[in-house]
Structures are given as structure tokens and as C-alpha cells.
Design a protein around this motif. Sequence first.
Motif, PDB file in Angstrom:
ATOM      1  N   LEU A  15      53.671  58.117  51.035  1.00 59.00           N
ATOM      2  CA  LEU A  15      52.601  57.549  51.856  1.00 59.00           C
ATOM      3  C   LEU A  15      51.304  58.263  51.482  1.00 59.00           C
ATOM      4  CD1 LEU A  15      54.086  57.115  55.450  1.00 59.00           C
ATOM      5  CD2 LEU A  15      54.493  55.778  53.408  1.00 59.00           C
ATOM      6  N   GLU A  16      50.210  57.553  51.611  1.00 53.75           N
ATOM      7  CA  GLU A  16      48.909  58.115  51.262  1.00 53.75           C
ATOM      8  C   GLU A  16      48.031  58.141  52.520  1.00 53.75           C
ATOM      9  OE1 GLU A  16      45.111  57.066  48.351  1.00 53.75           O
ATOM     10  OE2 GLU A  16      46.423  55.482  49.096  1.00 53.75           O
ATOM     11  N   VAL A  17      47.537  59.326  52.867  1.00 56.29           N
ATOM     12  CA  VAL A  17      46.652  59.434  54.030  1.00 56.29           C
ATOM     13  C   VAL A  17      45.224  59.280  53.543  1.00 56.29           C
ATOM     14  CG1 VAL A  17      45.851  60.904  55.916  1.00 56.29           C
ATOM     15  CG2 VAL A  17      48.270  60.922  55.257  1.00 56.29           C
ATOM     16  N   ARG A  18      44.534  58.271  54.055  1.00 53.90           N
ATOM     17  CA  ARG A  18      43.138  58.095  53.639  1.00 53.90           C
ATOM     18  C   ARG A  18      42.345  57.335  54.699  1.00 53.90           C
ATOM     19  NH1 ARG A  18      42.311  54.762  48.331  1.00 53.90           N
ATOM     20  NH2 ARG A  18      40.182  54.857  49.115  1.00 53.90           N
ATOM     21  N   GLU A  19      41.050  57.339  54.503  1.00 50.15           N
ATOM     22  CA  GLU A  19      40.175  56.692  55.463  1.00 50.15           C
ATOM     23  C   GLU A  19      40.180  55.180  55.235  1.00 50.15           C
ATOM     24  OE1 GLU A  19      36.423  58.771  56.989  1.00 50.15           O
ATOM     25  OE2 GLU A  19      35.678  57.288  55.551  1.00 50.15           O
ATOM     26  N   ILE A  20      40.356  54.433  56.318  1.00 49.37           N
ATOM     27  CA  ILE A  20      40.286  52.967  56.230  1.00 49.37           C
ATOM     28  C   ILE A  20      39.271  52.475  57.258  1.00 49.37           C
ATOM     29  CG2 ILE A  20      42.683  52.764  55.447  1.00 49.37           C
ATOM     30  CD1 ILE A  20      43.370  51.748  58.308  1.00 49.37           C
ATOM     31  N   GLU A  21      38.971  51.201  57.164  1.00 49.43           N
ATOM     32  CA  GLU A  21      38.038  50.570  58.106  1.00 49.43           C
ATOM     33  C   GLU A  21      38.863  49.925  59.237  1.00 49.43           C
ATOM     34  OE1 GLU A  21      34.391  49.830  59.585  1.00 49.43           O
ATOM     35  OE2 GLU A  21      34.677  50.823  57.641  1.00 49.43           O
ATOM     36  N   LEU A  22      38.483  50.188  60.478  1.00 44.18           N
ATOM     37  CA  LEU A  22      39.154  49.584  61.635  1.00 44.18           C
ATOM     38  C   LEU A  22      38.123  48.779  62.411  1.00 44.18           C
ATOM     39  CD1 LEU A  22      41.720  49.503  63.530  1.00 44.18           C
ATOM     40  CD2 LEU A  22      40.734  51.493  64.684  1.00 44.18           C
TER      41      LEU A  22
END
Length: 361
Positions: A15-22
Amino acid sequence: MKTRAALFHGAGRPLEVREIELDEPRHHEVLVRIAAVGICGTDLHVVKGEWDRPKPMVLGHEGAGTVEAIGAAVDSLQPGDKVVLSWAPSCGACADCRRGRPAACIELQRAIAAGTRPDGPTGMSLDGEPVYRGTATGALSELLTVDAGVALPVGDDAPLKHAALLGCAALTGVGAVLFQARPDPGATVLVVGAGGVGLFCVQGARIAGAGAIVCVDPLEARLEQAARIGATSTATPEGLPQTLREVAPDGAVDAVGTPQTTELALRWTRNGGRTVLVGLPAAGERLDLDPAEFVRREKELTGSMYGSEDPRRSLPVLLEHVRSGALELEPLVGPTFALDEVNEAIDASLAGLPGRVIVTP
Ligand SMILES: [Zn+2]
Ligand SMILES: [Zn+2]
């Protein structure tokens, strides 16, 4: 707005932890700051590639957190409210919703397969492309928008880290016994599997007043935990015939969901008894059933989805048992990991050690 989330890219990949748009909460939604997420067997089916899901996907659906903002049409919650997430944001209008089974809602089931919300797109994106939601939720994220109807107030009855377990494992396991197996007081109940859901089935049987609770699991450490939480006897699959020499269970619950465990549960249910299938099988699994079990022996085989009750009704029942001390959460909380350690959390969960693995975004 931005949030950090754990993205699943495919079986065999970390799994990759990263910033996404919500997206901002829509008028009927709330924004929740997630405090804890339990890793569930459903997540592991996806991680192992046993169920095909669109990617990238934010897994996690057994969550608890604090409401941070509410949509314009929300009057049931306020910022600051502590909530447990139900993973059944259903349509409210189909036949299953009308019979009080939102988890079976056709729109919800479509959304779970498509990785979306039942009433529209995912509300999550990365570089303009959709990020999908595991189990119509996607809780392995610092922030999450959900329908206000699935953010269920939990008050101060339990710390959020413990309360997360209520959202899937407890509603599923305790509910399967209380609302579907429905053992008579004094009955003998066989629970197959001592993972998260199995241990809640054991507690459900204790709360229902079962006279004897037999728990079977191949792992000794998990059996010890089952005994601590209410099983009156425990056995490995090899030792089960010896354990059940004198008493045939009035009912059995299969908390695992492989053909082998379901067949074992059905085989050991006494004539006229009820076997309840709770664990979700891998895609494509089939059961090989002997019709004599149902004709000559008049056994009943049924299933239970999400505790066979609307979580809006069953969660208050469970919270009542938490308050009285009958339903224990803390002993079932296993190792805890930060969001950045999500891959260690998945590995710990795959290893099947006792206790629910928790991620604290
Ligand atoms: Zn689950
Ligand atoms: Zn529906």
C-alpha cells in the motif's frame, strides 16, 4: 481538501500512503477525522487478490472518528461528535432496505463492486483521476466524507480505538448470534474460527445466555483468547470430535467462510439445529452439501450479513452491552500501527495473530 490515505494498487504490491484530494462533504454528508480503523477479513480478500476491485483504492471500512464538519442538510450530528462508521450507506428504498437489511441493498452492493459511493462517484481523486473506496467507505485515511446516516454516535462509552471494532467485527459477530442464530438460553453453540468476528460470535453467544460455547480454531493462541472471553471449551479442528463427544451443538456459527469450515459447522450441528454462515468466502467458492443434512436431519443452513440487522438499530443494542460490561472490546484490540506503518499492519493481520489489528490515521 487534501488528506493522506493508504492506496491499494494491486495484489502483491505494498500500500502507498500519499496525499489525495477529498471533495467537501455534500449536503447530506459529514466530514470525519478518522481515529482508528480495524483491518478486516474483507480488506484481506482484496489485498490477496481474491476479490477484484478497481484501483487505486483506499481500503478500510471498520472505522471510528470525530465529526469535523457537517453538510447543510445534516441535523443529526454536530462537529465534535464521536462516531462509529457503518459500511452500509444504503439507498433506503429497495426491497432489502425496506426489510431492514441495508447491507444487502442492491445499490450498495453495486457500489462496493464499483468502489464508489452508492449515490455517486467516489469523492476522492489523485491527479484528477478517481481514487476508489473499499466497501463503499475507504477509511484508511486521515479525513473521510460519509453519509450522515452511517456515522453512528458512540458517545463516551468506549475510546475510539476500541469503538472502531464495533463498526464491522462486533456488529457482524454479535449480531449474527443475537439476531440470526438466536440460541435458546442454555443452548450449546459452536463457533468456528477465533479471529475478530469469531471472538465477537463467542461474546454474542455468552450475551444470548448460551449454556456452553465451544470454539474451534487451528491456532492455540487464538483459542486461549476465546476461552478468556467466554468460550467454555476450545479445540483445534483435530481435537473437535473428542471435545464434542458428549454434546452436539444446538447451533453453529462459521466465522471463517471457507467451504471446509462451513461443512464442519454444519456437520457438528445437531439434528434440527441451525448453522449460520458469517465469514465471507473468496470469490467463486462453492459448497458440497449432503441433502440428507436437510431432509433426514432437518438442519437449517442460513447466512448472516452485517449482523442481520440495520446497524442504526443494532449499534445502540451493542453499546448497551458495552456499558453493562457484557460486551468487551479492549481484549480484542490487537497491535496498533500508524498510517505510515499500514503495510506492517496488513502483514500482522495476514499472520492471523490474536486481536484485531488497528491503524490510527
Ligand atoms: Zn469488515
Ligand atoms: Zn437499498
